[in-house]
Design a protein around this motif. Structure first.
Motif, PDB file in Angstrom:
ATOM      1  N   VAL A 138     -21.970  -2.234  18.060  1.00  0.00           N
ATOM      2  CA  VAL A 138     -20.535  -2.517  18.018  1.00  0.00           C
ATOM      3  C   VAL A 138     -20.274  -3.965  18.428  1.00  0.00           C
ATOM      4  CG1 VAL A 138     -18.287  -1.974  19.027  1.00  0.00           C
ATOM      5  CG2 VAL A 138     -19.856  -0.141  18.434  1.00  0.00           C
ATOM      6  N   THR A 142     -18.769  -6.792  16.035  1.00  0.00           N
ATOM      7  CA  THR A 142     -17.428  -7.235  16.417  1.00  0.00           C
ATOM      8  C   THR A 142     -17.414  -8.702  16.804  1.00  0.00           C
ATOM      9  OG1 THR A 142     -16.890  -5.025  17.230  1.00  0.00           O
ATOM     10  CG2 THR A 142     -15.483  -6.827  17.957  1.00  0.00           C
ATOM     11  N   ALA A 305     -16.453   0.419  13.236  1.00  0.00           N
ATOM     12  CA  ALA A 305     -17.278  -0.777  13.328  1.00  0.00           C
ATOM     13  C   ALA A 305     -16.521  -1.945  12.717  1.00  0.00           C
ATOM     14  CB  ALA A 305     -18.597  -0.564  12.577  1.00  0.00           C
TER      15      ALA A 305
END
Length: 319
Positions: A138, A142, A305
């Motif tokens: 993640v 990100t 995601a």
């Protein structure tokens, strides 16, 4: 002084990885003492020199993360707060569902820099159990690439398993010792009075040396008086190993406590509340009462995601 030396080397070399490795490995007391020593010897504030020589003005988020780390206010309790974990992970799911990449980055930065390593480790485990994914993935998707991503990934690595964190660095450094001898020296000496015995045990038990112990790796890579001095300082000479053998914890024992901070105490500390923050970080969600089933269901509904190359956010059903 030892840690301050390596921080100055990081600033001199413009080496963010070195800087983050040192900061992640220190307790609050050590960070405070190092910052004070830096000011006394350099007549400058450490946070200002880091921002000037390493981070630069292009990464305000990385500046904020490092400034928070240098404040030396990270909680250092050993036992994770399960109710706090439910709050954090529920809020994470809500933030990701809103599909606001900037908000996601702010949340991850605040979350990982303001919580105890033991708390982060527990929440990483709960996240994986609920979603089938990892928090590392993640953060990678990100945050993308850059200083902020590098810092947060190192924090995750340290929180997940600090023995594996250092063993991985030692393994990679041993492959080209002459180019990476600073890494070996820094870890062996820097951890010698902390958890080096456990790191050495973990290195051998998990075959980081591919059948070779850490002591054998050092003996192969280094020669002469330097090797003798390094083994003695790090406590890896035969006499020290024999003397300390009884003190090395059983593998199951130290694996069960690998997320504990270096300054762990027998006293149970109260976990901090999830407080509202300034404009540089997202406001916290209002805590809601929920049972464990509600939490698991709410969290497992969707794993979101965020792709750093796109504005859109993909929602993947993992129920």
């Amino acid at each position: 002084e030892f840690h301050c030396f390596w921080i100055k080397q990081a600033i001199k070399r413009n080496d963010m990885q070195l800087l983050v490795e040192v900061l992640c490995s220190l307790t609050n007391y050590e960070i405070s003492a190092m910052s004070e020593y830096y000011y006394q010897t350099q007549k400058a504030y450490l946070v200002a020199d880091i921002q000037k020589h390493i981070v630069g003005s292009h990464s305000k988020r990385a500046q904020w993360i490092l400034s928070k780390m240098l404040e030396a206010q990270r909680p250092e309790y050993v036992d994770a707060d399960k109710q706090l974990a439910k709050l954090h992970l529920t809020e994470l799911a809500q933030v990701l569902k809103r599909k606001q990449q900037k908000e996601c980055k702010q949340f991850l930065a605040k979350w990982l820099v303001e919580n105890a390593y033991s708390q982060i480790a527990y929440e990483m485990e709960k996240f994986s159990a609920s979603s089938g994914k990892t928090l590392t993935s993640v953060v990678q998707r990100t945050m993308g690439k850059g200083h902020a991503a590098l810092i947060l990934l190192n924090i995750l690595g340290m929180a997940h398993n600090r023995y594996a964190y250092f063993c991985g660095k030692l393994r990679d450094a041993m492959k080209d010792f002459h180019a990476s001898q600073d890494v070996v020296i820094r870890i062996l000496i820097g951890r010698s009075e902390k958890d080096l015995a456990a790191i050495v045990e973990y290195f051998g038990a998990n075959n980081y040396g591919e059948g070779t112990t850490l002591r054998q790796c050092v003996k192969t890579a280094v020669s002469g008086s330097f090797r003798t001095s390094l083994l003695r300082i790090a406590g890896l000479n035969k006499k020290a190993q024999f003397r300390d053998q009884a003190a090395v914890p059983n593998m199951n024992d130290f694996l069960s406590t690998q997320t504990c901070s270096d300054s762990e105490s027998d006293a149970e500390l109260q976990a901090p509340k999830w407080q509202s923050v300034s404009k540089s970080a997202p406001a916290a969600a209002t805590p809601q009462t929920m049972n464990t089933g509600d939490f698991d269901d709410a969290y497992a509904d969707a794993y979101v995601a965020v792709d750093c190359d796109e504005k859109a956010v993909d929602v993947v059903d993992v129920s």
